[in-house]
Enzyme design. Structure first.
Site, short mmCIF file in Angstrom:
data_model
loop_
_atom_site.label_atom_id
_atom_site.label_comp_id
_atom_site.label_asym_id
_atom_site.label_seq_id
_atom_site.Cartn_x
_atom_site.Cartn_y
_atom_site.Cartn_z
N LYS A 61 -5.90 -74.89 -32.00
CA LYS A 61 -4.46 -74.63 -31.93
C LYS A 61 -3.64 -75.82 -32.46
CE LYS A 61 -5.00 -71.71 -27.79
NZ LYS A 61 -6.38 -72.08 -27.42
N LEU A 62 -3.84 -76.17 -33.71
CA LEU A 62 -3.14 -77.33 -34.27
C LEU A 62 -1.63 -77.12 -34.28
CD1 LEU A 62 -5.40 -78.39 -37.28
CD2 LEU A 62 -5.63 -78.89 -34.84
N HIS A 63 -0.91 -78.18 -33.98
CA HIS A 63 0.56 -78.15 -33.93
C HIS A 63 1.05 -79.57 -34.16
CE1 HIS A 63 4.38 -76.60 -31.65
NE2 HIS A 63 4.67 -77.16 -32.80
N THR A 122 -1.68 -66.33 -23.78
CA THR A 122 -1.81 -65.19 -22.87
C THR A 122 -1.46 -65.54 -21.43
OG1 THR A 122 -4.18 -65.63 -22.72
CG2 THR A 122 -3.48 -63.92 -24.26
N ARG A 184 -11.26 -58.60 -20.31
CA ARG A 184 -12.06 -58.60 -19.09
C ARG A 184 -12.68 -57.22 -18.89
NH1 ARG A 184 -10.90 -63.28 -19.40
NH2 ARG A 184 -9.89 -64.63 -17.87
#
Length: 238
Positions: A61-63, A122, A184
């Site tokens: 999750k690069l930022h 999520t 799930r």
């Protein structure tokens, strides 16, 4: 469709991964390596998994600023991973730089890794998004906005909730990749994720890939759990 089932290797170290994968001798999996495992083991864990024949979603999750993300993606592409991601909140320039880095770093003769963007985690509820993040939109509007920006920036798709997939198909088209965590089995606890769904529901809503962690990794028999998830995801009746 089995290759579109991604198993999240949410383990603290290689020893746990090795123990888990003993259940899957002869199986070629699509696995997700996240921050905890990658930061502990480094690129060596990618090499190990590739040697075992597995495809890899490297979930970091690069930022950051565009130049930094470009350089990082160049390095990640050289590891021959199959999928990577960024935060869409980093903006269009950053996302375009990510693609440039992947193109520059990909191994000769191979396609660049699939690049997707995180719209909202999520674990994010609409109330949290408005109160803590300061986005005065509905969750659906915010996700659609980021997805559209992602597509315009040249990325392949997004990480999103299964519940958001139909709307994103409308906004971004059927070829736009949707990777959905928070999957799930019906018998499982939802733990720390707010927006969850079963494999069957994800299939019905049109997800491209599903990411499954605890339902498989914490099962008494991981291989049997994997087969159950796979059957539900593929719509197989047994």
């Amino acid at each position: 469709m089995s290759q579109s089932l991604i198993v999240a290797l949410d383990f603290p170290g290689k020893q746990d991964v090795e123990q888990f994968l003993r259940h899957f001798e002869g199986e070629e999996l699509f696995v997700k390596v996240g921050m905890e495992l990658f930061y502990k083991e480094g690129p060596a864990i990618i090499t190990y998994l590739k040697e075992k024949g597995h495809k890899i979603f490297l979930d970091l999750k690069l930022h950051d600023i565009p130049n930094t993300v470009k350089s990082a993606m160049r390095s990640l592409a050289s590891l021959d991973v199959d999928m990577v991601n960024v935060h869409a909140a980093g903006g269009s320039s950053m996302m375009k730089a990510a693609i440039e880095g992947l193109e520059e770093g990909k191994q000769e003769g191979k396609e660049r890794p699939i690049c997707i963007a995180v719209t909202q985690l999520t674990s994010t509820s609409e109330a949290m998004m408005k109160k803590e993040i300061g986005i005065e939109k509905t969750l659906e509007e915010a996700v659609a906005h980021y997805a559209k920006l992602t597509k315009e920036s040249g990325l392949d798709g997004v990480v999103c909730s299964t519940l958001e997939v139909p709307k994103l198909r409308e906004v971004c088209g059927d070829e736009f990749v949707t990777v959905t965590p928070g999957i799930r089995l019906a018998s499982d606890d939802v733990n720390d994720q707010v927006r969850v769904a079963t494999p069957k529901r994800a299939r019905e809503l049109g997800s491209s890939y599903i990411v499954v962690g605890r339902s498989i990794t914490k099962a008494e028999n991981p291989l049997e759990a994997y087969k159950t998830v796979k059957q539900q995801w593929e719509g197989v009746t047994v």
